[in-house]
Design a protein around this motif. Structure first.
Motif, PDB file in Angstrom:
ATOM      1  N   PHE A 175      12.915 -88.108  21.996  1.00 42.78           N
ATOM      2  CA  PHE A 175      13.464 -87.021  21.201  1.00 42.78           C
ATOM      3  C   PHE A 175      12.871 -85.728  21.720  1.00 42.78           C
ATOM      4  O   PHE A 175      11.732 -85.393  21.454  1.00 42.78           O
ATOM      5  N   VAL A 176      13.643 -85.002  22.513  1.00 41.77           N
ATOM      6  CA  VAL A 176      13.117 -83.822  23.199  1.00 41.77           C
ATOM      7  C   VAL A 176      13.326 -82.567  22.370  1.00 41.77           C
ATOM      8  O   VAL A 176      12.465 -81.692  22.304  1.00 41.77           O
TER       9      VAL A 176
ATOM     10  N   ALA B 207      20.432 -81.464  16.441  1.00 42.60           N
ATOM     11  CA  ALA B 207      21.477 -80.829  17.259  1.00 42.60           C
ATOM     12  C   ALA B 207      20.909 -80.397  18.617  1.00 42.60           C
ATOM     13  O   ALA B 207      21.546 -80.606  19.653  1.00 42.60           O
ATOM     14  N   ASP B 208      19.708 -79.823  18.599  1.00 43.11           N
ATOM     15  CA  ASP B 208      19.085 -79.411  19.859  1.00 43.11           C
ATOM     16  C   ASP B 208      18.902 -80.601  20.790  1.00 43.11           C
ATOM     17  O   ASP B 208      19.081 -80.491  21.997  1.00 43.11           O
ATOM     18  N   ASP B 209      18.523 -81.739  20.198  1.00 47.42           N
ATOM     19  CA  ASP B 209      18.271 -82.902  21.036  1.00 47.42           C
ATOM     20  C   ASP B 209      19.565 -83.405  21.667  1.00 47.42           C
ATOM     21  O   ASP B 209      19.593 -83.765  22.840  1.00 47.42           O
ATOM     22  N   VAL B 210      20.631 -83.437  20.880  1.00 47.53           N
ATOM     23  CA  VAL B 210      21.908 -83.900  21.423  1.00 47.53           C
ATOM     24  C   VAL B 210      22.352 -82.959  22.550  1.00 47.53           C
ATOM     25  O   VAL B 210      22.935 -83.382  23.540  1.00 47.53           O
TER      26      VAL B 210
ATOM     27  N   ALA C 170      13.982 -79.835  19.241  1.00 46.07           N
ATOM     28  CA  ALA C 170      13.232 -79.565  18.027  1.00 46.07           C
ATOM     29  C   ALA C 170      14.001 -80.008  16.795  1.00 46.07           C
ATOM     30  O   ALA C 170      13.416 -80.308  15.765  1.00 46.07           O
ATOM     31  N   THR C 171      15.318 -80.042  16.896  1.00 41.42           N
ATOM     32  CA  THR C 171      16.132 -80.566  15.799  1.00 41.42           C
ATOM     33  C   THR C 171      17.135 -81.555  16.384  1.00 41.42           C
ATOM     34  O   THR C 171      17.260 -81.668  17.603  1.00 41.42           O
TER      35      THR C 171
ATOM     36  N   GLU D 291      14.535 -81.971  11.586  1.00 38.64           N
ATOM     37  CA  GLU D 291      13.539 -82.153  12.638  1.00 38.64           C
ATOM     38  C   GLU D 291      13.203 -83.636  12.746  1.00 38.64           C
ATOM     39  O   GLU D 291      13.318 -84.372  11.764  1.00 38.64           O
ATOM     40  N   PRO D 292      12.764 -84.079  13.937  1.00 39.41           N
ATOM     41  CA  PRO D 292      12.555 -85.520  14.140  1.00 39.41           C
ATOM     42  C   PRO D 292      11.559 -86.136  13.151  1.00 39.41           C
ATOM     43  O   PRO D 292      11.699 -87.295  12.785  1.00 39.41           O
TER      44      PRO D 292
END
Lengths: 291, 264, 282
Positions: free
Chosen positions: C96-97, C102-105, C99-100, C139-140
């Protein structure tokens, strides 16, 4: 050693906006030398409950009695150490706690903390390593050079070396392959049967509950919602499904057989019991045929 | 120390939460500069009311806010006690060797006290209403000009974002490892200094090992998802400037003017 | 039906790790048919994860050839291959790179230099496909393991790959998380016409696959349909695996004198039917 929880509640970070409930009014007795399984969804309070059993956490309200020690919200953090030698706690992914240069030193770390002299601690370490099936050829190795499964066993030996009367296991087989899983579960069963060590097992594997546990606690949302022997817990599939819990595979399959019309007398929990029941139904007929 | 709130983030939907993080950071820094312009009771009163207004705008419970800054206030008071006895001027009430209690000392101490409390309130406000993610995006956005002098801003920004994203993970792990070692008879926070230092080793090594595992896995995962440092990337997350941000600048400008007039 | 060429073909692949004497993979040859679900099973340390990493260029081969989605696995092609073959790794935390959610996708899309307007729709679509739309801003730290894995799947899906490899992607999840990830993958496979490779030691999952490949100590020891593989029974146990529930039951019944069951592997439903047949015809 008996553990009694009396109206125990635990709140994380009480008094801050980050507060959250861990346990809510849990009362339960874990009898001396029993094999107890704790089941429940992730986040249901199982891990919080475990940490009360060796006083890593103190209740926010209520009391915990561990053997003859009473833990209340006011209990001082000092002098809790002796408890931790009596109640060994194996955390999830226990291999993460390894840190020493050699396997034997790591396993001896626990006993040494409890004041066992170096030589005796090493002797205990060797006995514990022998129990988990790690041979002398590994004693001098760095624990970080072992395979994942071996590291897990060394970590468990590190707790066994403290010669606890009660062993608490938080998903001890998570991430292991089937062989590793069976070996560990057999080890715990042997310790329980031959040395009378009490076991408290947190697990998601209903087969393990069915195969080994004498008593089951079901947690949900910080509450203890049901307790009883496995047969009783698994007698109500609808209730279990409601709480996102499953049946052991054998019980599930037995229900399918019953639905088809096979007159199984009761719902077996283990594969062996299921086989025995099916045999009992099929064999008499077959013998009758042969006559 | 658990109760101290500076540095923590409390999600919410207030105007302050929704402000542009770049604006918030720059304005907080600006505010701290203004605080040093104050030099009389009126200017401090204005600053105090402004801060209170800002706190109210966050719609956080005042009691939590108060409890959150309390530990810091106790620390400040202690420092001030020392300060008071070493400042001389005006009427001297009491003297003993190098120590003296003077009117100037007391007034001075009060001002420093107010100054620090106001600064701490504002900084706590910034972190309470701005997610670490927003802070890191704001920082990288503010750093953009550095690209001109060939600072790898994008890589630094990604590093920062990943570091922040792993803070909770590593915190959880620290707690878990500490508990595992406590279960093996380690006593944290007791014994001699040497014993305490020794007790840290069984935490640090596993934590380090686990951080290495995270890093190795993350390296694989990022590569598998096509991340390469030698190629340009597009950006998903952008920060947007709204009218409320312009308004907040106007509010701070007005504050500056007021302070300028009421200060001695 | 026209025969489609295999989507992955591996020819005498050997991988050696520097610190080990025995090769992690020893001259493995296999092909994976397009649009199939293939389970790769083997005990921990058997080399099954190395196989996935080799296909994705995360470890370098010491011998042999590989073709993935029509491209030879070479240094030149590897970044293209990584867009066609997505990998969901074991530890939900370590992939999981962003920060949220949506950001990760979006991470893979950013790497592929997809323009932002297109990114927005692709992220939304991918999240919808794994049922994580409501979590876009989370967030993760506030997600369960199963949810994180679904986000990882969405991150791959956003790049419209041909193959998704699950590298023990469910082994660290609780039963609910495991079920949700597998269900998501099954739905996606049907909808997107994907090829799925799943490295696992969950035999019940393997039993539901189209093909099963067994790897033991770096060697390919068996390859076939689940019934063919599970008919091996005790040999699986010797390889550190377990025997599927129905096979275990069958052998216990045989030991008790019930021999009328077919020798082939039966899934639970077939087993129940067979037992009923035995009961009702006798």
């Amino acid at each position: 050693m008996e553990i009694v929880l009396d109206h125990v509640s635990y709140t994380y970070q009480a008094g801050t906006p980050f507060a959250g409930d861990g346990l809510r009014d849990v009362s339960v007795t874990i009898p001396d030398g029993s094999y107890t399984a704790i089941i429940g969804q992730t986040g249901s309070g199982k891990s919080t409950l475990l940490q009360h059993l060796n006083a890593l956490l103190k209740p926010t309200t209520g009391t915990v009695r561990i053997g003859d020690r009473e833990i209340t919200p006011k209990t001082s953090n000092k002098n809790l150490k002796p408890l931790r030698a009596k109640v060994g706690l194996v955390f999830q992914f226990a291999e993460n706690q390894l840190f020493e240069e050699t396997v034997e030193k790591d396993v001896a770390f626990g006993p040494k903390n409890f004041g066992v002299p170096e030589k005796e601690a090493l002797a205990r370490a060797h006995r514990a390593l022998d129990l988990v099936g790690i041979g002398p050829e590994y004693y001098e190795n760095s624990p970080f050079d072992l395979s994942g499964g071996q590291m897990r066993r060394v970590a468990i030996a590190g707790v066994l070396a403290m010669t606890p009367e009660l062993l608490i296991l938080d998903e001890p087989t998570a991430g292991l392959d089937p062989k590793g899983r069976t070996e560990l579960m057999t080890l715990f069963e042997t310790l329980h049967r031959e040395q009378g060590i009490g076991i408290v097992l947190v697990t998601h594997q209903m087969e393990d509950v069915a195969n080994y546990a004498e008593f089951v606690l079901v947690m949900a949302d910080g509450h203890l919602i049901k307790q009883g022997p496995p047969a009783e817990i698994f007698s109500d599939p609808a209730w279990l499904a409601e709480h996102h819990l499953g049946l052991p595979r054998a019980a599930q399959f037995a229900r399918e057989l019953r639905a088809k019309g096979l007159p199984l007398p009761d719902i077996p929990l283990t594969e062996q019991a299921l086989a025995a029941e099916v045999l009992a139904i099929l064999r008499p007929r077959r013998e009758a045929d042969h006559e | 120390m658990n109760k101290l709130m500076i540095g923590r983030y409390l999600p919410g939907h207030s105007v302050v939460h929704q402000m542009d993080p770049r604006g918030k950071m720059v304005l907080t820094f600006y505010f701290i500069c203004i605080v040093f312009m104050a030099n009389n009771i009126w200017s401090y009163l204005v600053l105090g009311l402004f801060t209170l207004g800002a706190v109210l705008l966050t719609r956080l419970k005042l009691i939590y806010f108060w409890r959150g800054i309390q530990p810091a206030i106790i620390l400040i008071l202690f420092t001030l006690l020392i300060q008071v006895f070493f400042t001389r001027g005006g009427q001297i009430y009491w003297q003993w060797g190098p120590f003296a209690l003077s009117s100037a000392g007391v007034v001075n101490a009060w001002f420093i006290f107010f100054r620090l409390v106001i600064i701490i309130c504002m900084s706590t406000l910034l972190t309470l209403t701005t997610s670490p993610l927003d802070i890191s995006s704001a920082l990288s956005s503010l750093m953009t000009p550095l690209k001109w002098i060939r600072v790898p801003v994008d890589i630094i920004a990604l590093m920062l974002s990943i570091a922040l994203r792993f803070v909770p993970t590593l915190m959880d792990e620290t707690v878990r490892i500490m508990n595992a070692q406590r279960a093996r008879g380690v006593d944290f926070g007791s014994g001699s200094l040497l014993q305490q230092i020794k007790a840290i080793v069984p935490i640090l090594i596993p934590l380090f090992v686990s951080a290495m595992h995270h890093a190795e896995d993350l390296d694989d995962a990022m590569t598998a998802r096509g991340y390469r440092t030698d190629a340009p990337r597009t950006t998903y997350r952008i920060i947007q400037w709204h009218r409320r941000d312009t308004l907040s600048i106007i509010a701070f400008a007005a504050l500056t003017v007021v302070i300028f007039f009421v200060r001695a | 039906m026209a025969e489609e060429p295999p989507i992955i073909s591996i020819d005498h692949l050997t991988v050696r790790y520097a610190e080990q004497e025995q090769p992690a993979l020893d001259s493995i040859s296999l092909t994976i048919p397009a649009h199939s679900w293939t389970a790769i099973i083997g005990h921990n340390g058997s080399g099954k994860s190395t196989l996935i990493k080799a296909m994705d260029g995360l470890v370098t081969a010491d011998g042999g050839q590989m073709t993935v989605a029509g491209l030879a696995v070479t240094e030149q092609n590897i970044w293209q291959i990584r867009q066609r073959l997505g990998v969901v790794f074991q530890n939900p935390e370590n992939q999981f790179v962003g920060a949220t959610v949506a950001d990760d996708v979006a991470f893979g899309l950013e790497n592929a230099r997809v323009p932002r307007p297109e990114m927005l729709t692709r992220v939304d679509n991918a999240l919808a496909q794994v049922g994580m739309t409501d979590f876009a801003d989370r967030e993760p730290a506030h997600l369960s393991g199963g949810q994180k894995q679904r986000v990882a799947i969405a991150g791959i899906l956003a790049l419209a790959p041909a193959i998704i490899a699950l590298d023990e992607a469910t082994s660290m999840l609780d039963p609910q998380g495991r079920a949700s990830v597998l269900q998501t993958m099954r739905d996606l496979k049907a909808k997107e016409n994907l090829t799925i490779l799943s490295v696992t030691h969950d035999l019940e999952e393997a039993a539901a696959a189209d093909h099963v490949i067994v790897i033991d100590n770096g060697r390919l020891v068996a390859s076939g349909t689940p019934p063919e593989i599970f008919a091996e029974g005790p040999a699986l146990i010797d390889m550190g695996l377990s025997v599927p529930f129905t096979e275990q039951l069958k052998s216990d019944l045989a030991a008790g004198g019930i021999t009328g069951l077919p020798a082939d592997y039966l899934n639970e439903e077939e087993m129940a039917d067979q037992l009923w047949k035995l009961y009702s015809t006798m």
